[in-house]
Design a protein around this motif. Structure first.
Motif, short mmCIF file in Angstrom:
data_model
loop_
_atom_site.label_atom_id
_atom_site.label_comp_id
_atom_site.label_asym_id
_atom_site.label_seq_id
_atom_site.Cartn_x
_atom_site.Cartn_y
_atom_site.Cartn_z
N ASN A 1 0.83 -1.38 0.40
CA ASN A 1 0.10 -0.46 -0.28
C ASN A 1 0.98 1.14 -0.16
OD1 ASN A 1 -2.30 -0.87 -0.05
ND2 ASN A 1 -1.93 -1.98 2.41
N ASP A 2 1.50 1.07 -0.29
CA ASP A 2 3.25 1.83 0.05
C ASP A 2 2.78 3.20 -1.62
OD1 ASP A 2 5.36 3.66 -0.34
OD2 ASP A 2 6.16 2.48 0.62
N PRO A 3 2.43 4.72 -1.46
CA PRO A 3 2.41 5.32 -2.09
C PRO A 3 3.30 5.65 -2.77
CG PRO A 3 2.02 6.65 -0.16
CD PRO A 3 2.16 4.67 0.40
N ASN A 4 4.49 5.24 -2.48
CA ASN A 4 5.87 5.30 -3.48
C ASN A 4 6.00 3.96 -3.80
OD1 ASN A 4 6.06 8.62 -2.73
ND2 ASN A 4 6.81 7.76 -0.56
N ALA A 5 5.49 2.98 -4.34
CA ALA A 5 5.77 2.20 -4.59
C ALA A 5 6.52 2.46 -5.90
CB ALA A 5 4.93 0.47 -4.66
N ASN A 6 5.74 2.63 -7.13
CA ASN A 6 6.17 2.67 -8.73
C ASN A 6 7.06 4.58 -8.27
OD1 ASN A 6 4.49 1.13 -9.11
ND2 ASN A 6 3.21 1.93 -9.16
N VAL B 1 9.38 6.12 -9.69
CA VAL B 1 10.09 6.04 -10.99
C VAL B 1 12.00 5.94 -11.42
CG1 VAL B 1 10.61 8.54 -11.82
CG2 VAL B 1 10.20 7.21 -13.37
N TYR B 2 12.50 6.90 -9.56
CA TYR B 2 13.64 6.30 -9.98
C TYR B 2 14.05 5.34 -8.85
CZ TYR B 2 13.71 11.77 -11.49
OH TYR B 2 13.48 12.61 -11.72
N ALA B 3 13.66 4.72 -8.29
CA ALA B 3 13.40 3.90 -7.25
C ALA B 3 13.42 2.76 -7.50
CB ALA B 3 13.01 4.11 -6.22
N ASN B 4 13.81 1.56 -7.13
CA ASN B 4 13.47 0.03 -7.50
C ASN B 4 12.30 -0.32 -7.50
OD1 ASN B 4 15.89 -0.90 -8.52
ND2 ASN B 4 17.41 -0.80 -6.47
N PRO B 5 11.66 -1.41 -7.57
CA PRO B 5 10.19 -2.21 -7.08
C PRO B 5 10.31 -2.53 -5.69
CG PRO B 5 11.00 -2.37 -9.21
CD PRO B 5 12.12 -2.19 -9.17
N LEU B 6 9.25 -2.67 -4.98
CA LEU B 6 9.57 -2.83 -3.30
C LEU B 6 9.72 -4.35 -3.00
CD1 LEU B 6 6.72 -0.51 -1.96
CD2 LEU B 6 9.63 0.01 -1.38
N ILE B 7 10.85 -4.74 -2.42
CA ILE B 7 11.02 -5.59 -2.24
C ILE B 7 10.15 -6.77 -0.98
CG2 ILE B 7 12.45 -7.99 -1.85
CD1 ILE B 7 14.53 -5.74 -3.22
N ASN B 8 9.45 -7.58 -0.42
CA ASN B 8 9.16 -8.12 0.29
C ASN B 8 10.36 -8.70 1.34
OD1 ASN B 8 6.71 -8.37 -0.82
ND2 ASN B 8 7.18 -10.98 -1.34
N TYR B 9 9.58 -8.49 2.61
CA TYR B 9 10.76 -7.91 4.14
C TYR B 9 12.09 -7.75 3.01
CZ TYR B 9 8.34 -12.72 3.85
OH TYR B 9 7.77 -13.71 4.23
N ARG B 10 11.98 -6.09 2.69
CA ARG B 10 12.84 -5.33 2.44
C ARG B 10 12.90 -4.78 4.14
NH1 ARG B 10 7.89 -4.17 1.13
NH2 ARG B 10 6.82 -2.12 1.56
N TYR B 11 14.57 -4.06 4.09
CA TYR B 11 15.57 -3.67 4.72
C TYR B 11 15.48 -4.51 6.37
CZ TYR B 11 13.25 0.49 2.44
OH TYR B 11 13.05 0.95 1.06
N SER B 12 15.32 -6.24 5.83
CA SER B 12 15.57 -6.57 7.26
C SER B 12 16.69 -7.79 6.81
CB SER B 12 14.29 -7.06 7.58
OG SER B 12 13.92 -8.30 6.76
N ASP B 13 16.96 -8.00 7.66
CA ASP B 13 17.88 -9.93 7.68
C ASP B 13 17.26 -10.68 7.23
OD1 ASP B 13 20.08 -8.56 8.50
OD2 ASP B 13 20.20 -9.79 10.27
#
Length: 990
Positions: free
Chosen positions: A30-35, A37-49
């Motif tokens: 539901n992240d409004p910044n998911a698309n 244009v300058y960034a990678n698509p969002l990954i599951n479990y991002r920012y975690s080990d």
């Protein structure tokens, strides 16, 4: 010469492990910044080990290749397009840059990822400098950050070393421009792109330390670490203190350790050499007690000696020749550049110039031994492509090489003198050669000597960190060739046909990391590296498997030379330490006191490859039956096993040799000059002579002659395949999403399904599609073009069916059906001439004296000797404990006159699907007036794909020799071989 990258199986396995471990794209966010244009698509479990991945690959096995290809894969499958590669040092950064930007790498990846390119942006020291006085961002930083997803064929990569990443320039916020419309900090701007970070050499980025904090400041969604060594973490105190490797998710998602790398032949074997010195001189050693910025304290026995900056070591002992003083400083160096550390041992005699001359002389002997093998190599009695042989010298002082005031350094003068004498001797040896390849080698040597005597020699070159600021054009040309021009170093001739003679390289440890050339066969250390760095890292520059002059990377079965590593006497325990390092890299630690759960699990896992029913209970029952362990799984002492008394652990290893095979480097992979040489096995000529009559027939070259109907069969199969009425082979290709869910019934399982996600269909260039298809099927381009046109018309002229999946489906299906049809439609026709093999010299019509141990097997056993065996033993060489070792250890009756394992390429039976094959064993059975020769191919009961074809090929080959008394059989156990022999001895089989 153009290097040809080839995808090796262990690298494919690593990529598959990454794909399996990848946490997938977050499609339900539901992240409004998911698309953005300058960034990678969002990954599951991002920012975690939970998302992060560790890939463990030994030095020299191609981790740079794997992480480069990983970026292409993640871009193609998931749309990820922004990657940061973090490396420890500028030299490693330079090596990575050279690899990714090289033409041969781009050519290779274009075959798999057509029209996709990597835009490599490299951040170097000084890139933030500006003459205008304004504080601006480097162009390469701006290009990386502000590239958008709209360019779907481009992958943006930022390459940076840890010192640059930690610099003030990357973290400050007072720049006179902004990125992404508002960011004034380079670190924050990169973080806004939601990058995937690749860490090379993870042990240099330990968690909780400053350099890992810089990685975290990039806010990577996913971190993938690649390395042979990983950082350690310590928990607990006192007796509860535990030190272990720090892995994401608790373990590497792919683990190619040092033991596997050496035992599987993925890296070169190693010979360690050092000059011996008299015992009295060896005992005259000084230990570094303290090395301070302004003072050096040495100790010998109970005495201590203090030297200030500028004071001479010869004042302590006249054996320290060469006017060597203490230079001190932050590096605690001697004036000759040797870095000192506490407890380091200094032997005065090893500082003498004549001692270093001895190492140079030995290194050149090793070089030319390898060079002759690699230049004059042959295959099946014919010349094979040559291999350029390189040698690397690590020295302690740049002045000993470059000299001062435009004069040669003393080391170069000595090197040239020694090299000149060895060249003259070799030229005299080959000057009267008749063989064409030997005459060519003589020409190469003469060109080398001529260049060495010229004003601007091109035989050796040096690279030192100080060279980066040099204004000397010749020095810069040397540096460029060493660092960037790998293909030139691997080539024998330039575009005009002139010999390229440069093959001796000098450096001051600058090339230890980050530089790679597969054809380094000799490394000489003219001085200790001064610190207890990894021994595998020290030999790492020479571990890669070589490439020949056609650019083909060779396997260990295709060449003979090993890596020669020359060291000083003060490091004479190097081989022991290296073997210890390799074995310590095994994830399983062996205990000689008790049978641990890890040891049980490993034995069961290996045994189940051949016997799926084997389990832990069966293992423990067998150990109990042999009285090897107690009820608590402790090893007993004084166990009677195979007629000998030994410890329970030794009995276990004899009963299940797989245990040490999987956890220890095979004997002979690392050899010490003064240790027993186990790499050559002598033939028992009197036993082989009993096979001489048969071998005269086996030495005849054989030609495969296909039935005339094969061409028509191939065309008919192609028409059937391309018609594809069920439309299973022509498919549309989209990037896929993999969905996994945990389902609990009687046990927890993972249910997985795949689904296309909304993206453009993937296609490929038609010309390339057609060309690849023709190469892989041997069908005419015209026929294939007609078949494809008809197929596309049937599919409503939808050209999106022209893609990699369709290509793979067609090739695989066609070749599978063709092989099924033609595997019986050919015969062998003996030719009029014989060929040499690993065991037989066809020109002399006699057996060779010895064979490399590697062609008989990677493991060894000190079993009892048998006079009927074809080789001197112990040790006995083998590749598998079951059935090979059991067959070799079996006691055979009096009718068996000779028996033994056949070396690789001993017969070279041509295969209809290309290549050659050799069976595993031969037995001579006395049977009346005419002996019987039993030839055995050993296979596990659960044969792998292709094993059955090998047996069919060998059966057809040996059928033509039945009149000569040859009987061929495939066997899956020692008992099966024993039964066959009994039946042949008793005349139960004709």
């Amino acid at each position: 010469m153009k290097i040809k990258l080839e995808t090796l199986q262990h690298q494919t396995d690593a990529l598959e492990a990454i794909d399996k471990a990848f946490p997938d794209i977050d499609a339900l966010t539901n992240d409004p910044n998911a698309n953005y244009v300058y960034a990678n698509p969002l990954i599951n479990y991002r920012y975690s080990d939970k998302a992060n991945i560790d890939i463990k690959m030994e030095t020299g096995t191609g981790k740079t290749y794997v992480y480069t290809r990983m970026m292409y894969d993640l871009h193609q499958k998931y749309g990820l397009f922004k990657f940061v590669i973090a490396v420890p040092s500028p030299s490693i950064k330079e090596g990575t840059r050279n690899f990714i930007e090289s033409d041969y790498v781009k050519r290779h990846f274009n075959e798999f990822y057509e029209n996709t390119r990597v835009q490599l942006n490299v951040i170097n020291a000084g890139d933030f400098s500006s003459r205008s006085g304004r504080r601006n961002f480097p162009a390469q930083l701006s290009e990386f950050v502000e590239a958008t997803r709209q360019n779907t064929n481009q992958i943006e990569v930022l390459l940076i070393n840890q010192g640059m990443l930690h610099s003030k320039s990357m973290h400050r916020t007072d720049y006179d421009q902004t990125l992404l419309g508002g960011e004034t900090s380079p670190i924050k701007a990169i973080a806004a792109t939601r990058p995937v970070v690749i860490i090379d050499e993870p042990q240099r980025f330990p968690r909780g330390k400053k350099f890992y904090a810089d990685i975290e400041a990039l806010k990577p969604q996913l971190i993938v670490r690649f390395g042979a060594t990983f950082p350690e973490i310590t928990t607990g105190r006192g007796k509860n203190k535990v030190t272990k490797k720090d892995y994401y998710r608790g373990k590497p998602q792919f683990n190619l350790d040092a033991v596997d790398s050496f035992n599987q032949g993925l890296v070169k074997g190693i010979d360690i050499d050092y000059p011996d010195i008299p015992e009295e001189q060896a005992n005259n050693l000084y230990k570094v007690k303290q090395a301070k910025a302004k003072e050096l304290i040495l100790s010998k026995g109970n005495k201590e000696y203090s030297l200030n900056i500028g004071e001479n070591l010869a004042d302590v002992d006249p054996g320290f020749e060469g006017n060597i003083t203490y230079a001190g400083g932050t590096d605690r160096e001697l004036s000759n550049g040797l870095a000192l550390s506490k407890d380091m041992k200094l032997i005065p005699g090893t500082f003498a110039q004549n001692y270093q001359d001895e190492i140079i002389s030995q290194a050149l002997d090793c070089h030319f031994k390898a060079e002759q093998n690699n230049f004059l190599r042959s295959s099946s009695g014919e010349n094979a492509p040559k291999i350029k042989t390189l040698s690397l010298f690590f020295i302690d002082s740049i002045s000993s090489f470059r000299g001062e005031n435009n004069s040669q350094g003393w080391l170069v003068k000595h090197f040239e003198d020694i090299l000149t004498k060895k060249l003259q001797k070799l030229i005299a040896q080959y000057k009267s050669a008749i063989d064409e390849r030997e005459r060519e080698y003589c020409s190469f040597l003469q060109a080398t000597l001529s260049s060495l005597r010229s004003e601007h020699q091109d035989v050796y070159a040096g690279y030192f960190s100080e060279d980066r600021g040099s204004s000397d054009a010749d020095i810069q040309a040397e540096v460029e060739d060493i660092l960037s021009n790998k293909e030139k170093l691997l080539s024998f001739k330039d575009k005009d046909g002139n010999w390229l003679t440069r093959r001796f390289l000098f450096s001051k440890w600058t090339l230890r990391e980050g530089w790679d050339n597969p054809n380094v066969f000799t490394i000489a250390k003219l001085r200790s590296s001064g610190s207890e760095i990894s021994k595998i890292q020290e030999v790492g520059r020479g571990l890669r498997l070589p490439v020949d002059e056609t650019g083909h990377r060779l396997t260990q079965d295709e060449w003979q030379s090993r890596l020669s590593f020359l060291i000083g006497y003060d490091e004479r325990d190097f081989a022991q330490k290296l073997v210890g390092e390799i074995n310590a890299d095994s994830p399983i630690k062996l205990s000689q006191e008790e049978l641990t759960d890890e040891m049980i699990k490993l034995i069961v896992q290996v045994k189940q490859k051949n016997d799926p029913q084997f389990n832990e209970d069966q293992l423990l029952d067998e150990l109990d039956a042999h009285n090897i362990i107690t009820r608590s799984n402790k090893f007993k002492n004084n166990v009677e096993f195979n007629g000998q008394t030994m410890t329970g652990y030794d009995a276990l290893c004899q009963l299940y040799p797989e245990l040490e095979q999987q956890t220890k480097v095979a004997q002979g992979k690392v050899r010490d000059k003064y240790s027993q040489d186990n790499t050559v096995v002598k033939l028992r000529k009197q036993n082989w002579q009993q096979l001489k009559g048969l071998w005269l027939q086996l030495a005849k070259r054989q030609m495969i002659k296909f039935d005339p109907s094969v061409n028509q069969i191939a065309e008919d199969i192609a028409r059937t395949v391309f018609n594809d009425p069920d439309n299973k082979l022509f498919v549309l290709q989209r990037p896929q999403m993999i969905h996994q869910e945990i389902v609990t019934d009687s046990e927890a399982t993972i249910r997985e399904n795949q689904a296309d996600y909304n993206a453009e269909y993937l296609t490929m260039n038609y010309g390339k599609f057609l060309k690849t298809l023709a190469q892989q099927t041997d069908l005419s381009v015209n026929l294939l073009n007609n078949l494809i046109v008809k197929a596309i018309k049937r599919l409503r002229n939808n050209t999106k069916y022209i893609n990699e999946k369709t290509l793979g489906n067609l090739i695989k299906n066609f070749n599978k059906q063709l092989n099924e049809h033609i595997k019986t439609l050919y015969k062998y026709e003996p030719l009029e001439f014989s060929s040499s093999t690993s065991i037989y010299n066809a020109k002399k019509q006699e057996f060779v004296d010895s064979v490399p141990a590697s062609v008989l097997g990677v493991y060894q056993s000190n079993s009892m000797s048998d006079e009927k065996y074809l080789y001197d033993r112990p040790p006995l060489r083998y590749d598998s404990a079951d059935p090979e070792l059991k067959i070799l250890n079996h006691s055979y009756g009096p009718k068996i006159s000779v028996f033994g394992k056949l070396p690789k390429q001993a017969i070279k039976i041509p295969r209809f699907d290309s290549g050659t094959t050799t069976p595993d064993f031969i037995f001579k059975i006395e049977h009346g007036d005419k002996p019987i020769y039993l030839v055995i191919e050993t296979k596990a009961e659960n044969m792998r794909l292709g094993d059955e074809e090998i047996c069919i090929i060998q059966q057809k080959y040996f059928d033509q020799l039945k009149e000569s008394g040859v009987y061929y059989q495939m066997a899956t156990s020692e008992q099966e071989v024993h039964d066959l022999i009994n039946k042949l001895e008793n005349g139960e089989i004709n």
